[in-house]
Design a protein around this motif. Structure first.
Motif, PDB file in Angstrom:
ATOM      1  N   LEU A 199       0.835  -1.201   0.000  1.00  0.00           N
ATOM      2  CA  LEU A 199       0.000   0.000   0.000  1.00  0.00           C
ATOM      3  C   LEU A 199       0.873   1.256   0.000  1.00  0.00           C
ATOM      4  N   GLU A 200       1.964   1.222   0.759  1.00  0.00           N
ATOM      5  CA  GLU A 200       2.892   2.368   0.782  1.00  0.00           C
ATOM      6  C   GLU A 200       3.509   2.603  -0.586  1.00  0.00           C
ATOM      7  N   TRP A 201       3.952   1.541  -1.232  1.00  0.00           N
ATOM      8  CA  TRP A 201       4.555   1.691  -2.563  1.00  0.00           C
ATOM      9  C   TRP A 201       3.524   2.253  -3.552  1.00  0.00           C
ATOM     10  N   ILE A 202       2.345   1.637  -3.547  1.00  0.00           N
ATOM     11  CA  ILE A 202       1.311   1.996  -4.530  1.00  0.00           C
ATOM     12  C   ILE A 202       0.821   3.428  -4.316  1.00  0.00           C
ATOM     13  N   TYR A 203       0.514   3.762  -3.083  1.00  0.00           N
ATOM     14  CA  TYR A 203       0.017   5.108  -2.781  1.00  0.00           C
ATOM     15  C   TYR A 203       1.070   6.161  -3.118  1.00  0.00           C
ATOM     16  N   SER A 204       2.348   5.830  -2.856  1.00  0.00           N
ATOM     17  CA  SER A 204       3.414   6.802  -3.110  1.00  0.00           C
ATOM     18  C   SER A 204       3.601   7.085  -4.600  1.00  0.00           C
ATOM     19  N   TYR A 205       3.160   6.174  -5.446  1.00  0.00           N
ATOM     20  CA  TYR A 205       3.184   6.382  -6.904  1.00  0.00           C
ATOM     21  C   TYR A 205       1.822   6.876  -7.410  1.00  0.00           C
ATOM     22  N   ASN A 206       1.031   7.450  -6.520  1.00  0.00           N
ATOM     23  CA  ASN A 206      -0.300   7.966  -6.857  1.00  0.00           C
ATOM     24  C   ASN A 206      -1.206   6.874  -7.411  1.00  0.00           C
ATOM     25  N   GLY A 207      -1.016   5.659  -6.880  1.00  0.00           N
ATOM     26  CA  GLY A 207      -1.799   4.524  -7.360  1.00  0.00           C
ATOM     27  C   GLY A 207      -2.992   4.174  -6.496  1.00  0.00           C
ATOM     28  N   GLY A 208      -3.318   5.033  -5.521  1.00  0.00           N
ATOM     29  CA  GLY A 208      -4.522   4.814  -4.718  1.00  0.00           C
ATOM     30  C   GLY A 208      -4.334   3.840  -3.568  1.00  0.00           C
ATOM     31  N   THR A 209      -5.469   3.361  -3.066  1.00  0.00           N
ATOM     32  CA  THR A 209      -5.482   2.540  -1.845  1.00  0.00           C
ATOM     33  C   THR A 209      -6.101   1.158  -2.073  1.00  0.00           C
ATOM     34  N   ILE A 210      -5.967   0.621  -3.284  1.00  0.00           N
ATOM     35  CA  ILE A 210      -6.454  -0.717  -3.651  1.00  0.00           C
ATOM     36  C   ILE A 210      -7.964  -0.699  -3.844  1.00  0.00           C
ATOM     37  N   GLY A 215     -15.696   2.288  -2.020  1.00  0.00           N
ATOM     38  CA  GLY A 215     -15.829   0.863  -2.280  1.00  0.00           C
ATOM     39  C   GLY A 215     -15.461   0.445  -3.689  1.00  0.00           C
ATOM     40  N   LYS A 216     -14.963   1.382  -4.487  1.00  0.00           N
ATOM     41  CA  LYS A 216     -14.586   1.064  -5.867  1.00  0.00           C
ATOM     42  C   LYS A 216     -13.169   0.476  -5.898  1.00  0.00           C
ATOM     43  N   VAL A 217     -13.000  -0.617  -6.635  1.00  0.00           N
ATOM     44  CA  VAL A 217     -11.689  -1.253  -6.779  1.00  0.00           C
ATOM     45  C   VAL A 217     -10.837  -0.413  -7.726  1.00  0.00           C
ATOM     46  N   THR A 218      -9.662   0.024  -7.242  1.00  0.00           N
ATOM     47  CA  THR A 218      -8.833   0.965  -8.006  1.00  0.00           C
ATOM     48  C   THR A 218      -7.433   0.441  -8.293  1.00  0.00           C
ATOM     49  N   ILE A 219      -7.163  -0.811  -7.994  1.00  0.00           N
ATOM     50  CA  ILE A 219      -5.797  -1.328  -8.026  1.00  0.00           C
ATOM     51  C   ILE A 219      -5.179  -1.347  -9.428  1.00  0.00           C
ATOM     52  N   ASN A 220      -5.982  -1.492 -10.465  1.00  0.00           N
ATOM     53  CA  ASN A 220      -5.443  -1.632 -11.828  1.00  0.00           C
ATOM     54  C   ASN A 220      -5.191  -0.266 -12.440  1.00  0.00           C
ATOM     55  N   ASN A 221      -4.001   0.292 -12.187  1.00  0.00           N
ATOM     56  CA  ASN A 221      -3.659   1.606 -12.722  1.00  0.00           C
ATOM     57  C   ASN A 221      -2.144   1.693 -12.917  1.00  0.00           C
ATOM     58  N   PRO A 222      -1.679   2.633 -13.741  1.00  0.00           N
ATOM     59  CA  PRO A 222      -0.240   2.728 -14.043  1.00  0.00           C
ATOM     60  C   PRO A 222       0.635   2.950 -12.809  1.00  0.00           C
ATOM     61  N   GLY A 223       0.146   3.718 -11.831  1.00  0.00           N
ATOM     62  CA  GLY A 223       0.931   3.970 -10.632  1.00  0.00           C
ATOM     63  C   GLY A 223       1.186   2.696  -9.850  1.00  0.00           C
ATOM     64  N   ALA A 224       0.154   1.868  -9.705  1.00  0.00           N
ATOM     65  CA  ALA A 224       0.297   0.604  -8.988  1.00  0.00           C
ATOM     66  C   ALA A 224       1.272  -0.314  -9.709  1.00  0.00           C
ATOM     67  N   ILE A 225       1.179  -0.363 -11.023  1.00  0.00           N
ATOM     68  CA  ILE A 225       2.080  -1.210 -11.812  1.00  0.00           C
ATOM     69  C   ILE A 225       3.526  -0.747 -11.653  1.00  0.00           C
ATOM     70  N   SER A 226       3.754   0.560 -11.746  1.00  0.00           N
ATOM     71  CA  SER A 226       5.114   1.105 -11.581  1.00  0.00           C
ATOM     72  C   SER A 226       5.671   0.775 -10.206  1.00  0.00           C
ATOM     73  N   ALA A 227       4.838   0.900  -9.177  1.00  0.00           N
ATOM     74  CA  ALA A 227       5.269   0.636  -7.805  1.00  0.00           C
ATOM     75  C   ALA A 227       5.699  -0.815  -7.634  1.00  0.00           C
ATOM     76  N   LEU A 228       4.892  -1.742  -8.144  1.00  0.00           N
ATOM     77  CA  LEU A 228       5.208  -3.160  -7.976  1.00  0.00           C
ATOM     78  C   LEU A 228       6.419  -3.566  -8.812  1.00  0.00           C
ATOM     79  N   GLU A 229       6.566  -2.969  -9.972  1.00  0.00           N
ATOM     80  CA  GLU A 229       7.758  -3.244 -10.789  1.00  0.00           C
ATOM     81  C   GLU A 229       9.016  -2.755 -10.074  1.00  0.00           C
TER      82      GLU A 229
END
Length: 423
Positions: A199-210, A215-229
């Motif tokens: 969550l820290e990695w994803i949020y820090s890349y402006n990828g939201g909070t999952i 209640g909307k699922v937001t995990i599939n976004n470029p910021g989340a992908i960049s963070a996990l990579e």
């Protein structure tokens, strides 16, 4: 279900005398964690209460893994077990365990306003205050101040800077004979701690909070992908391959032994790193976690633990009194001074004794006050499954068995199916 109580460790405390008018000494049980100095501090705190009241307290040993501990609690409470009177519960569990917990509001109305409002709100389910805040937390970055000074390097403000700095110092230290030295350790095991890190990695890349607040699922976004990579690139480069099985204590073990430059962990690790005999005593700095690139923002996952009273307790009034004592100003101050556990009382962040011993409490006050919450409130009873799906997906990326892009797509589908059934 039988629970092994940690007697024989000096944890069961017998009071010197009974309270005036008391007929007999009751025995309470409390579950306390054992990460860092938790068990010691809990033992000491319950002993102080016992000496004051004349009643006994036994500590119940529970798993260190928060995921395993929740499973145990759910089994006990579903069976209406009387084995534990007071439960230490994670900040994300009030909604999951609320039906089995006593409403503390009538007992703490005069004290609620002394704690962080966000934590009281977090612990209030359908108007019932099901737990009292005991200590709060947010993820922070530890660093070896002596090594940054040695190589004339700045504390990194972005994950990219951290990666470069870690690589450079790791190479230099290994060339100097430190063969086991690593640049960065963190929590990579497939458990709740990895959800916090991710969550820290994803949020820090402006990828939201999952899952967002609606209640909307937001995990599939470029910021989340960049963070996990980015995180996956650390494994077996600046982080040991074994990091994929690390929880908090494994990470601390590597860092405190002097074998890592950076560590992501909770504030409790400060007092242990600064303790007598620690190889890195006086060589540690603490700062906010980095942001994801220049356009990102620092993020520390909101953590912390609460104390709740079981509805099935046979000594509920005494259990409430124990909770009142353990969450009080004096006891939270003692825990802050000895174990660097973050108080839930804003007044303690202005206490000069506390700030002298744990200076980053003041410097990172905003980090602790504005920690990024996991999506537990909005997903309610489903949060356990949401987190489980999240940490397994993230672990698959870190281990190289799945691309970040595919992992977030599959996680999105999984979470949407849960959402359609109703959080």
């Amino acid at each position: 279900m039988h629970i092994n109580k940690a007697s024989g460790l000096g944890i069961t405390v017998f009071a010197a005398g009974l309270l005036a008018g008391a007929v007999h000494a009751a025995t309470l049980t409390i579950s306390c964690g054992a990460v860092g100095s938790e068990l010691q501090l809990c033992e000491e705190g319950t002993k102080l209460w016992s000496e004051k009241t004349g009643h006994k307290v036994e500590l119940v040993s529970t798993p260190n893994s928060s995921t395993e501990r929740l499973s145990l609690y759910q089994q006990l409470l579903s069976a209406r077990s009387k084995d534990i009177d007071v439960f230490q519960i994670d900040v994300v569990w009030p909604g999951l365990l609320a039906p089995h917990l006593l409403d503390l509001k009538p007992h703490f109305e005069a004290l609620e306003s002394q704690h962080f409002e966000s934590l009281i709100t977090n612990n209030t389910v359908d108007g019932r205050l099901v737990a009292m805040p005991w200590f709060t937390d947010a993820g922070v970055l530890y660093y070896r101040s002596d090594l940054l000074e040695k190589y004339q390097l700045e504390v990194p403000s972005t994950w990219e800077e951290l990666t470069q700095t870690a690589q450079h110092v790791q190479e230099q230290e290994r060339a100097a004979g430190q063969a086991q030295f690593w640049g960065f350790v963190w929590q990579g095991r497939a458990y709740e701690g990895l959800t916090c890190d991710a969550l820290e990695w994803i949020y820090s890349y402006n990828g939201g909070t999952i899952v967002d607040a609606d209640g909307k699922v937001t995990i599939n976004n470029p910021g989340a992908i960049s963070a996990l990579e980015m995180a996956a690139s650390w494994v077996n480069t600046i982080s040991p391959p074994g990091v994929l099985s690390y929880a908090e204590e494994e990470s601390r073990g590597v860092f405190q032994s002097g074998n890592a430059l950076f560590m992501r962990n909770w504030p409790y690790a400060w007092s242990l790193g600064q303790s007598d005999g620690s190889p890195i005593r006086g060589k540690i700095g603490v700062t906010a976690l980095p942001k994801g690139g220049e356009d990102g923002r620092p993020a520390g996952t909101l953590g912390g633990w609460q104390l709740a009273v079981s509805q099935y307790s046979e000594n509920a009034e005494l259990a409430v009194d124990l909770v009142r004592f353990l969450t009080s100003y004096d006891e939270q101050k003692r825990r802050a001074l000895i174990g660097s556990y973050n108080p839930t009382l804003p007044a303690l962040y202005e206490d000069t004794e506390v700030l002298d011993l744990v200076p980053f409490f003041g410097e990172l006050y905003e980090t602790f006050l504005n920690g990024v919450p996991r999506p537990s409130s909005v997903t309610g009873n489903s949060y356990g499954r949401v987190s489980n799906a999240t940490f397994n997906a993230v672990h698959s990326v870190l281990s190289g068995s799945q691309s970040a892009e595919k992992a977030v797509q599959e996680l999105e589908s999984q979470l949407n199916r849960m959402s359609r059934r109703g959080w």
